[in-house]
Design an enzyme around this catalytic site. Structure first.
Site, PDB file in Angstrom:
ATOM      1  N   CYS A 164       0.854  -1.183   0.000  1.00 27.81           N
ATOM      2  CA  CYS A 164       0.000   0.000   0.000  1.00 27.81           C
ATOM      3  C   CYS A 164       0.890   1.233   0.000  1.00 27.81           C
ATOM      4  O   CYS A 164       1.810   1.351   0.816  1.00 27.81           O
ATOM      5  CB  CYS A 164      -0.899  -0.016   1.235  1.00 27.81           C
ATOM      6  SG  CYS A 164      -1.827   1.522   1.480  1.00 27.81           S
ATOM      7  N   CYS A 222      -8.247  -5.852  -9.584  1.00 25.16           N
ATOM      8  CA  CYS A 222      -7.887  -4.852 -10.585  1.00 25.16           C
ATOM      9  C   CYS A 222      -7.466  -3.594  -9.819  1.00 25.16           C
ATOM     10  O   CYS A 222      -8.304  -2.910  -9.229  1.00 25.16           O
ATOM     11  CB  CYS A 222      -9.090  -4.589 -11.479  1.00 25.16           C
ATOM     12  SG  CYS A 222      -8.786  -3.519 -12.885  1.00 25.16           S
TER      13      CYS A 222
END
Length: 234
Positions: A64, A136
């Protein structure tokens, strides 16, 4: 670790993802680029085929961008043909949050970081075995840490029968013939292309005029089956 960069120094990532994380929006605006902030904090989307990790094939971890938590691995990354980085699994299901997303007239499942709530992308049910999922993800929500001990899969992937309808996944074509395009799909595809280009809040910049193909039509072809969009934005 360079939270704003592509590569993190060895060992730094593990320390970065330990413990709680509080998002300081003011500090984050200074640390991230405008596009990275829009994607992670305002649920924006980079344009298809523009992200630096779309065709990325190095071994390692995808973390992240905001808090550094490792979420995806190169071992489950594949080229879906969608124009965004795609993975068929996460490192640990507890590291992401899934939420229904009905925005823009599409039915999707949003994926966000469980530690800091940064928007990552969406997950669809047209991925390869063994999960059948396609995460995705926006490149602008990720940072990469190289790790040569992690595999990078090569060769064709096997998809569940009925997935990747109409050829939205590149590895699907070798397994079975592409089904015929539904009646009227040509006009529907054009409408979806125009709609994507006019979406308000798109992280790609100002809305394109009607008829402008900001997303290549081949990225939309086959994503409509019976009038339902199967492969939306990241």
């Amino acid at each position: 670790m360079e939270m704003n960069g592509v590569t993190a120094s060895p060992g730094a990532g593990a320390a970065a993802e330990e413990g709680p994380y509080t998002v300081d929006k003011a500090a984050l605006r200074k640390r991230l680029t405008p596009l990275q902030y829009q994607v992670t904090q305002e649920k924006g989307t980079e344009r298809a085929f523009t992200g630096r990790f779309n065709k990325h094939r190095e071994p390692g971890l995808y973390r992240c961008l905001v808090c550094g938590q490792a979420i995806f691995s190169s071992a489950t990354k594949y080229d879906s043909g969608s124009g965004w980085p795609s993975f068929y699994d996460v490192i640990d299901a507890k590291r992401v949050k899934l939420k229904s997303d009905l925005s823009h007239g599409m039915e999707r499942t949003e994926v966000s970081c469980a530690r800091c709530s940064a928007h990552l992308g969406h997950v669809f049910k047209d991925g390869p075995k063994p999960t059948g999922k396609r995460y995705c993800v926006n490149s602008e929500s990720l940072q990469f840490e190289r790790d040569d001990s992690i595999d990078v899969p090569d060769g064709p992937l096997e998809f569940f029968r009925g997935s990747c309808a109409g050829g939205s996944c590149s590895a699907r074509a070798a397994l079975r013939p592409t089904p015929p395009r539904p009646a009227g799909a040509g006009a529907a595809i054009s409408r979806v292309v125009d709609k994507y280009n006019r979406l308000e809040g798109s992280a790609s910049g100002p809305a394109a005029p009607p008829g402008t193909k900001g997303l290549p039509e081949k990225a939309i072809t086959g994503q409509i089956q019976g009038g339902q969009v199967l492969n939306g934005r990241a």
